[in-house]
Design an enzyme around this catalytic site. Structure first.
Site, PDB file in Angstrom:
ATOM      1  N   ASP A   7       7.022  -2.710   0.532  1.00  0.00           N
ATOM      2  CA  ASP A   7       5.716  -1.392   0.394  1.00  0.00           C
ATOM      3  C   ASP A   7       5.232  -1.497  -0.940  1.00  0.00           C
ATOM      4  O   ASP A   7       5.655  -2.301  -2.208  1.00  0.00           O
ATOM      5  CB  ASP A   7       6.357   0.010   0.131  1.00  0.00           C
ATOM      6  CG  ASP A   7       5.587   0.757   0.590  1.00  0.00           C
ATOM      7  OD1 ASP A   7       4.563   0.712   0.823  1.00  0.00           O
ATOM      8  OD2 ASP A   7       5.945   1.946  -0.221  1.00  0.00           O
ATOM      9  N   GLY A  40      -4.013   0.929   0.060  1.00  0.00           N
ATOM     10  CA  GLY A  40      -4.550   1.878   0.791  1.00  0.00           C
ATOM     11  C   GLY A  40      -6.483   1.544   0.443  1.00  0.00           C
ATOM     12  O   GLY A  40      -6.920   1.179   1.607  1.00  0.00           O
ATOM     13  N   CYS A  70       5.854   0.718   4.972  1.00  0.00           N
ATOM     14  CA  CYS A  70       4.259   1.183   4.652  1.00  0.00           C
ATOM     15  C   CYS A  70       3.783   1.293   6.174  1.00  0.00           C
ATOM     16  O   CYS A  70       3.529   0.075   6.570  1.00  0.00           O
ATOM     17  CB  CYS A  70       3.904   0.491   3.829  1.00  0.00           C
ATOM     18  SG  CYS A  70       2.368   0.406   3.186  1.00  0.00           S
ATOM     19  N   CYS A 177       2.927   8.467   6.260  1.00  0.00           N
ATOM     20  CA  CYS A 177       3.342   7.883   5.334  1.00  0.00           C
ATOM     21  C   CYS A 177       4.306   7.647   4.976  1.00  0.00           C
ATOM     22  O   CYS A 177       4.912   9.415   4.692  1.00  0.00           O
ATOM     23  CB  CYS A 177       2.462   8.272   4.028  1.00  0.00           C
ATOM     24  SG  CYS A 177       2.051   7.518   2.579  1.00  0.00           S
ATOM     25  N   HIS A 179       5.474   7.731   2.051  1.00  0.00           N
ATOM     26  CA  HIS A 179       5.397   7.766   0.797  1.00  0.00           C
ATOM     27  C   HIS A 179       6.136  10.105   0.810  1.00  0.00           C
ATOM     28  O   HIS A 179       7.357  10.470  -0.236  1.00  0.00           O
ATOM     29  CB  HIS A 179       4.807   7.969  -0.397  1.00  0.00           C
ATOM     30  CG  HIS A 179       4.745   7.413  -0.728  1.00  0.00           C
ATOM     31  ND1 HIS A 179       4.229   5.489  -0.457  1.00  0.00           N
ATOM     32  CD2 HIS A 179       4.573   6.852  -2.167  1.00  0.00           C
ATOM     33  CE1 HIS A 179       3.927   4.726  -1.548  1.00  0.00           C
ATOM     34  NE2 HIS A 179       4.637   5.594  -2.509  1.00  0.00           N
TER      35      HIS A 179
END
Length: 263
Positions: A7, A40, A70, A177, A179
């Site tokens: 990632d 991104g 990711c 996402c 995260h």
């Protein structure tokens, strides 16, 4: 058995911890890109180049499989990575859990980065897997960056803003996402507070992608095995330590308990 995960940053912790829980005997290689993150805002070609470099660094450690932990890298770079690394190393991408969320028959909210929200990729997933469901796409500006920095105040502000955009009658929340799975508890608390504990079903990708990697290797979960798996940390190709922010999360603490220094 050795499984690598990649990632731009610490979003890979959720999937890595899932692999660790399912197969505590597996060696893990976690490869990120602190020199090039965030990915991104990059162009698709630039992002693909960064992702391929991170994948190559992981591949040099001869893993049995590579998880692209990711969503953005999966969208833009999965085919390129597979073309270079397979069949020698199976490459497993990460897809938002829209299909199981919609299958439940409820009202779905997809929390995702602004770049992913409304994108042809996400709209395609909604079209293919959520036909007939009521789906709301919720952009979450700043949330991934706040998670990456382990900034509780910034996380709370970003979660509050996304909560305000989430319809109160939603039943299922897709964390689009990687995260976001690290702060699922904060997201759940914010949504529950607004609806006074109505409750939501959360759909992440960490465990499904971990299970898919095991299936590609022809093995099953064995969480009862001794915790003998090691951990190698790569940061923009350099072997090092888990970033200090990783310890802010239970997933990072789990990994750090396996002989990896943190700093």
């Amino acid at each position: 058995m050795k499984i690598a995960l990649m990632d731009s940053g610490i979003g890979l912790l959720a999937a890595a911890a899932a692999v660790r829980r399912l197969r505590p005997d597996a060696d893990l290689v976690v490869s990120s890109d602190p020199d090039g993150m965030p990915w991104g805002p990059r162009t698709p070609a630039d992002l693909t180049g960064r992702a391929l470099a991170v994948a190559r660094a992981a591949a040099a450690h001869r893993p049995d499989a590579l998880i692209v932990a990711c969503n953005t890298a999966t969208v833009h770079a999965l085919d390129t990575m597979r073309a270079e690394l397979e069949p020698g190393i199976p490459v497993i991408g990460t897809v938002p859990a829209i299909k199981p969320a919609a299958a439940a028959g409820g009202r779905v909210a997809i929390w995702a980065t602004p770049a992913t929200t409304g994108s042809p990729y996400q709209r395609g997933l909604i079209r293919d897997f959520a036909t007939g469901a009521r789906v709301t796409e919720v952009p979450c500006p700043g949330l991934a960056d706040a998670v990456e920095a382990a900034d509780d105040d910034a996380v709370a502000a970003a979660v509050a803003a996304a909560t305000a955009l989430t319809p109160p009658d939603v039943t299922d929340v897709v964390l689009g996402c990687t995260h976001y799975e690290l702060v699922e508890a904060a997201i759940r608390a914010a949504l529950d507070e607004r609806t006074r504990g109505a409750g939501y079903v959360f759909h992440g990708s960490a465990e499904p992608v971990a299970l898919q990697a095991l299936r590609r290797l022809g093995v099953g979960p064995a969480p009862e095995l001794p915790r003998t798996g090691g951990l190698t940390v790569l940061r923009s190709g350099r072997e090092g330590n888990l970033p200090a922010a990783a310890l802010a999360y239970a997933e990072g603490q789990l990994l750090a308990g396996h002989r990896a220094p943190v700093g």
